[in-house]
Design an enzyme around this catalytic site. Structure first.
Site, mmCIF file in Angstrom:
data_model
loop_
_atom_site.group_PDB
_atom_site.id
_atom_site.type_symbol
_atom_site.label_atom_id
_atom_site.label_comp_id
_atom_site.label_asym_id
_atom_site.label_seq_id
_atom_site.Cartn_x
_atom_site.Cartn_y
_atom_site.Cartn_z
ATOM 1 N N LYS A 92 67.722 28.871 119.156
ATOM 2 C CA LYS A 92 66.496 27.982 118.886
ATOM 3 C C LYS A 92 65.124 28.278 118.972
ATOM 4 O O LYS A 92 65.089 29.544 119.495
ATOM 5 C CB LYS A 92 66.668 26.320 119.376
ATOM 6 C CG LYS A 92 68.148 25.784 119.249
ATOM 7 C CD LYS A 92 68.443 25.353 117.714
ATOM 8 C CE LYS A 92 69.863 25.226 117.620
ATOM 9 N NZ LYS A 92 70.380 23.714 117.980
HETATM 10 C C1 LIG Z 1 71.863 22.952 117.922
HETATM 11 C C2 LIG Z 1 71.539 21.504 117.270
HETATM 12 C C3 LIG Z 1 72.005 20.435 118.074
HETATM 13 C C4 LIG Z 1 72.433 20.715 119.543
HETATM 14 O O1 LIG Z 1 71.574 21.233 120.481
HETATM 15 P P1 LIG Z 1 72.271 21.699 121.941
HETATM 16 O O2 LIG Z 1 71.001 21.845 122.618
HETATM 17 O O3 LIG Z 1 72.987 22.911 121.503
HETATM 18 O O4 LIG Z 1 73.074 20.399 122.295
HETATM 19 C C5 LIG Z 1 71.817 19.247 117.660
HETATM 20 N N1 LIG Z 1 71.165 19.032 116.287
HETATM 21 C C6 LIG Z 1 71.032 20.258 115.371
HETATM 22 C C7 LIG Z 1 70.509 19.970 113.977
HETATM 23 C C8 LIG Z 1 71.183 21.458 115.917
HETATM 24 O O5 LIG Z 1 71.089 22.611 115.086
#
Ligand SMILES: *Cc1c(COP(=O)(O)O)cnc(C)c1O
Length: 388
Positions: free
Chosen positions: A186
């Site tokens: 991310k």
């Molecule tokens: C990655 C992601 C999540 C979940 O994030 P985590 O930190 O891995 O729990 C939720 N929503 C979207 C759109 C994502 O791409």
């Protein structure tokens, strides 16, 4: 052609000396779990986000679940959301015992279409969980207007959208709660981790209690000089706290965000220019009111003009030494959701249209301009070799 060219992965995080130093300091301090470094990261994030409260958690999935619980989602309730997202978004609703109700996306931003929201609202609808797909903000004024009129809450899944702005305002501060992810791929990363932003002091207080087993005070104080062994459980809460080891990475990562975002923006400009004369590709759209965070660079393949399909295109990119991905496999294509909610592809035509054509190209700050050039050249060569 040489076959020894290095593989360009779809993503690589940017971890440097600062992160390593802070993690080592944390290990040396003897305090590993939720403690002073989590507090520091929360404060830095709060200041950056412009939100009144920032609460660190173990993941964005935890952030979404905790937000929905704190906003009162109960078994039997319905929450409107997009079919074009990661499983976490719908699962957070399901973990409350509630039902996710999917509203099709638009074909420009791939975000939930506000024009289709009202037809899905029932007596049971409690709120709207939007996703800022790829870091391009949803049309929040339109969504908030419906929510206000129909007395619904709005939660923003901002897992892709740290730093994105809607009409100049920071994403994550536009609804009742904003949920961020620090997963390895991310905008910034702590390995695993998440953050909730909210303007409501009452919701923030609830979240802080619920995120650690419903214990009515910060557990870390128990083991410090000013703490005591006494605590009281006032709700059967969750184990959703962030650890200081994670927060140690978060603080330097947040400082690097502007530079990392600027690097991604440059790659986007390069891709846009490189593909400008390509009628076989639809490039990402940016609405006039949007400043995206550019988590993803998805292109749509003009399948009508090509002899190959999307999956074959990705295979050919792999052969060229470049990792691509698909965001996302819609819920109506996963066996559980299809079965549990009777989902059919024909009910989500825009989602289906985008899914069948989309390819996410590599986009991250550690890429060099020469990497972006290599990606663009490979895309164009595959297209040139496979025109109808
Ligand atoms: C990655 C992601 C999540 C979940 O994030 P985590 O930190 O891995 O729990 C939720 N929503 C979207 C759109 C994502 O791409």
């Amino acid at each position: 052609m040489t076959m020894t060219k290095k593989f360009l992965p779809f993503h690589l995080p940017e971890i440097g000396r600062e992160e390593k130093k802070e993690v080592m300091n944390c290990l040396d301090s003897g305090w590993l779990t939720m403690g002073p470094r989590v507090k520091d990261f929360e404060e830095a994030f709060r200041a950056h986000s412009g939100a009144r409260h920032a609460i660190a958690v173990s993941s964005c999935t935890a952030a979404l679940h905790l937000s929905l619980v704190a906003l009162g989602v109960k078994p039997g309730d319905e929450v409107l959301t997009t079919p074009y997202t990661f499983a976490a978004t719908a699962n957070a609703i399901i973990h409350c015992g509630a039902r996710p109700v999917f509203v099709d996306i638009d074909r420009e931003t791939y975000n939930i279409d506000p024009a289709r929201l009202e037809e899905k609202i029932t007596r049971r609808t409690k709120g709207i969980l939007v996703v800022h797909f790829g870091g391009h903000p949803c049309d929040m004024d339109a969504i908030n207007a419906i929510a206000r009129r129909r007395k619904l809450f709005v939660v923003e899944d901002a897992a892709h959208a740290l730093g994105a702005r809607y009409r100049g305002r920071k994403v994550g501060t536009l609804g009742d709660a904003g949920c961020f992810s620090f997963y390895a791929t991310k905008n910034i990363t702590t390995g695993e981790g998440g953050m909730i932003t909210t303007r409501s002091a009452a919701a923030a207080e609830k979240m802080r209690v619920y995120l650690l087993h419903g214990i009515n005070k910060d557990a870390w104080k128990r083991y410090s000089r000013q703490g005591s062994w006494k605590y009281d459980v006032i709700f059967p809460g969750f184990k959703y706290n962030m650890a200081d080891i994670q927060a140690a990475m978060g603080v330097p990562q947040l400082k690097k965000l502007p530079a990392m975002a600027a690097a991604c923006k440059k790659h986007v400009a390069f891709y846009n220019a490189a593909f400008a004369g390509c009628p076989e590709l639809t490039l990402p759209t940016v609405k006039p009111w949007a400043e995206p965070s550019w988590h993803l660079y998805p292109v749509l393949l003009g399948l009508e003009k090509l002899k190959i399909g999307r999956d074959e295109f990705i295979e050919k990119m792999k052969q060229a030494g470049i990792g691509c991905s698909v965001h996302f496999i819609p819920f109506h294509r996963h066996s559980f959701y299809r079965r549990a909610y009777g989902l059919k592809a024909k009910d989500y035509p825009n989602c289906e249209y985008v899914y069948s054509r989309t390819v996410s190209l590599p986009l991250y700050s550690r890429m060099k301009k020469s990497d972006a050039a290599r990606v663009a050249a490979a895309v164009k060569a595959i297209i040139a070799g496979n025109r109808r």
